[in-house]
Design a protein around this motif. Structure first.
Motif, PDB file in Angstrom:
ATOM      1  N   MET A  72      29.693  38.634  66.637  1.00  0.00           N
ATOM      2  CA  MET A  72      30.501  37.124  66.123  1.00  0.00           C
ATOM      3  C   MET A  72      31.725  36.853  66.717  1.00  0.00           C
ATOM      4  O   MET A  72      31.902  35.808  68.043  1.00  0.00           O
ATOM      5  N   TYR A  73      32.154  38.276  67.891  1.00  0.00           N
ATOM      6  CA  TYR A  73      33.083  38.251  68.918  1.00  0.00           C
ATOM      7  C   TYR A  73      32.402  37.943  70.149  1.00  0.00           C
ATOM      8  O   TYR A  73      33.446  37.943  71.230  1.00  0.00           O
ATOM      9  N   VAL A  74      31.347  38.172  70.761  1.00  0.00           N
ATOM     10  CA  VAL A  74      30.501  38.088  71.836  1.00  0.00           C
ATOM     11  C   VAL A  74      30.880  36.160  72.371  1.00  0.00           C
ATOM     12  O   VAL A  74      31.818  36.792  74.033  1.00  0.00           O
ATOM     13  N   ARG A  75      31.030  35.016  72.369  1.00  0.00           N
ATOM     14  CA  ARG A  75      30.995  33.828  72.316  1.00  0.00           C
ATOM     15  C   ARG A  75      32.208  34.456  72.806  1.00  0.00           C
ATOM     16  O   ARG A  75      32.842  33.073  73.933  1.00  0.00           O
ATOM     17  N   TYR A  76      33.268  34.533  71.711  1.00  0.00           N
ATOM     18  CA  TYR A  76      34.914  34.213  72.153  1.00  0.00           C
ATOM     19  C   TYR A  76      35.423  35.105  73.292  1.00  0.00           C
ATOM     20  O   TYR A  76      36.114  34.826  73.929  1.00  0.00           O
ATOM     21  N   GLU A  77      34.952  36.796  73.430  1.00  0.00           N
ATOM     22  CA  GLU A  77      34.619  37.387  74.624  1.00  0.00           C
ATOM     23  C   GLU A  77      34.616  36.531  75.362  1.00  0.00           C
ATOM     24  O   GLU A  77      34.996  37.309  77.389  1.00  0.00           O
ATOM     25  N   ASN A  78      33.936  35.997  75.741  1.00  0.00           N
ATOM     26  CA  ASN A  78      32.584  35.143  77.051  1.00  0.00           C
ATOM     27  C   ASN A  78      33.254  34.267  77.277  1.00  0.00           C
ATOM     28  O   ASN A  78      33.887  33.600  78.916  1.00  0.00           O
ATOM     29  N   TRP A  79      33.777  33.866  76.996  1.00  0.00           N
ATOM     30  CA  TRP A  79      35.286  32.715  77.105  1.00  0.00           C
ATOM     31  C   TRP A  79      36.730  32.686  77.236  1.00  0.00           C
ATOM     32  O   TRP A  79      37.011  32.261  77.907  1.00  0.00           O
ATOM     33  N   ILE A  80      36.816  33.869  76.934  1.00  0.00           N
ATOM     34  CA  ILE A  80      38.265  34.533  77.534  1.00  0.00           C
ATOM     35  C   ILE A  80      38.031  34.482  79.250  1.00  0.00           C
ATOM     36  O   ILE A  80      38.808  34.510  79.626  1.00  0.00           O
TER      37      ILE A  80
END
Length: 472
Positions: A72-80
């Motif tokens: 669930m946090y992969v996309r958010y970390e990628n965006w960061i």
């Protein structure tokens, strides 16, 4: 990347909000429910729950939940990571643009001979009254007329003599050029006669050449681009009345000594900087407002340090547009019209304004704004001493390994090991899982590098498209 006066205007991205913690709670409930259903359907009847297999299944269940949370946090970390790198490119490009805009020529000293004595001080109200001679054609003062030598030779002597010490000290040791701007080829021989009269050493190593008046801007642009700047250059400009011809401008003569940045650093104790002539910006008369805003946005020098405006040779429309642009930009500067003070302007007036502005900088009158005509319409440049610092752009960390991917892969790896052990799988399966887990490390590094390069390509394509669109 080639630079221009087009302001880099690629917007930065925002980080956004991370996934809600409630998603992890929901994932835990779903995973727990699925695990309970699975255990009820598969648990052997009569077997105690307080056993090794039971705790192994609970551990696998928790590892599965950890994997779900990580995904669930992969996309958010990628965006960061993408936002950090994109914003870094934006800041770095703007810093490079400001460094480019802050390029300048160093004026070590200047001499200005005009029909009105102490012209710069009088125009600024430091000495006496400002002269008023609009439309007149004035000669240089009678004190600049000699009987034993030609007039041009005498004037050149007044321009060169103040720099005799620099010629004697640096000629032959460093590249020293003397460039004369005048309308007659014979004036070069007059300049040689003046140099011989001063009896300076190593004069044979000084390069002397003559150019037509009004060519200094092309020379300045070449120097600012890093091409052909000698260690020292004494730039002389003369516009004198020709005997037997109807004069078309007031007389004036200018001498400015420029030194390279390397020489100023090397001889910091012997060379004192008079002023910096910053990179100019040109535009059509109806675009002066935009060019002035761009010049101020580059922050070559602190805006509050700009104190005076110098004008010469501007057509009426360009003059009005320049004054209006100053008001729109919030600059309340006193305007000093050299044409009104000493009469009809000539081609040397452009160089004269730079010398007068540099003289007033040396007198502690702040940064000076110069407005002159050029092939595009109006050219603006600042003459000052103080440069505005460019904020340092710290490089950002663009991780080769994703934390969320690494955590998710680790949970999956451990869960698979327990599952393989539980079903009694052969050792080959263990090695396959281990190799797959280890291969994930270089794969992450490769994807990270590829992603960063793709972002850079996208960024510079947008920057190039923006510049091309503006130029067309």
């Amino acid at each position: 990347m080639s630079m221009s006066w087009k302001t880099p205007d690629i917007p930065e991205h925002e980080h956004g909000k991370p996934p809600s913690v409630w998603l992890s709670v929901v994932a835990f409930i779903v995973t727990l429910a699925a695990g309970i259903v699975f255990m009820v359907l598969t648990w052997e009847h009569g077997k105690s729950a307080i056993s090794g297999p039971f705790f192994v299944q609970v551990l696998i269940l928790l590892l599965a939940w950890g994997t779900a949370c990580a995904l669930m946090y992969v996309r958010y970390e990628n965006w960061i990571d993408e936002v950090d790198w994109w914003n870094y490119l934006c800041k770095l490009t703007r810093a490079h643009w400001r460094y480019w805009a802050q390029a300048h020529l160093s004026m070590v000293g200047s001499v200005a001979l005009t029909p009105e004595a102490e012209l710069a001080e009088r125009l600024l109200g430091l000495e006496g009254n400002a002269p008023v001679n609009p439309g007149k054609v004035l000669p240089l003062p009678a004190g600049l007329v000699a009987t034993e030598q030609s007039r041009i030779e005498f004037v050149l002597e007044q321009l060169v003599t103040p720099f005799a010490g620099h010629l004697s000290r640096f000629a032959g040791v460093h590249a020293f050029h003397i460039v004369l701007q005048s309308g007659s080829e014979q004036d070069e021989s007059e300049l040689h006669a003046v140099l011989q009269k001063l009896k300076l050493r190593n004069l044979d190593l000084v390069k002397v050449l003559r150019t037509e008046p009004g060519t200094e801007q092309a020379m300045f642009e070449q120097w600012l681009s890093g091409n052909g700047m000698p260690d020292f250059c004494l730039l002389l400009g003369c516009q004198l009345h020709e005997e037997g011809q109807e004069p078309s401008w007031s007389e004036a003569a200018v001498g400015i000594l420029f030194a390279s940045a390397a020489m100023l650093t090397r001889y910091a104790d012997k060379l004192k900087l008079q002023a910096r002539l910053f990179r100019p910006i040109s535009s059509a008369s109806d675009s002066v407002n935009d060019s002035l805003n761009t010049l101020l946005a580059a922050v070559q020098t602190p805006k509050e340090r700009i104190k005076h405006l110098w004008l010469s040779r501007l057509p009426r429309q360009a003059r009005h547009a320049t004054l209006a642009a100053l008001k729109d930009a919030g600059l309340e500067l006193p305007a000093h019209d050299v044409d009104r003070a000493i009469g009809k302007p000539g081609p040397v007036n452009s160089l004269l304004l730079q010398a007068l502005a540099g003289e007033m900088v040396q007198h502690g009158q702040g940064t000076q704004l110069v407005a002159l005509p050029d092939s595009e319409g109006v050219m603006l440049n600042l003459v000052g001493v103080q440069t505005a610092p460019v904020p340092k752009v710290e490089p950002v960390y663009f991780g080769g390994l994703s934390l969320s991917v690494s955590v998710g892969a680790s949970c999956t790896f451990v869960a698979l090991l327990f599952m393989l052990e539980a079903v009694g799988a052969r050792s080959g399966w263990f090695w396959c899982v281990l190799v797959g887990f280890l291969l994930l490390i270089p794969i992450q590094f490769g994807v990270s590098i590829l992603k960063r390069r793709l972002m850079e390509d996208d960024f510079y394509q947008r920057l190039h498209a923006q510049t091309t669109q503006t130029s067309t």
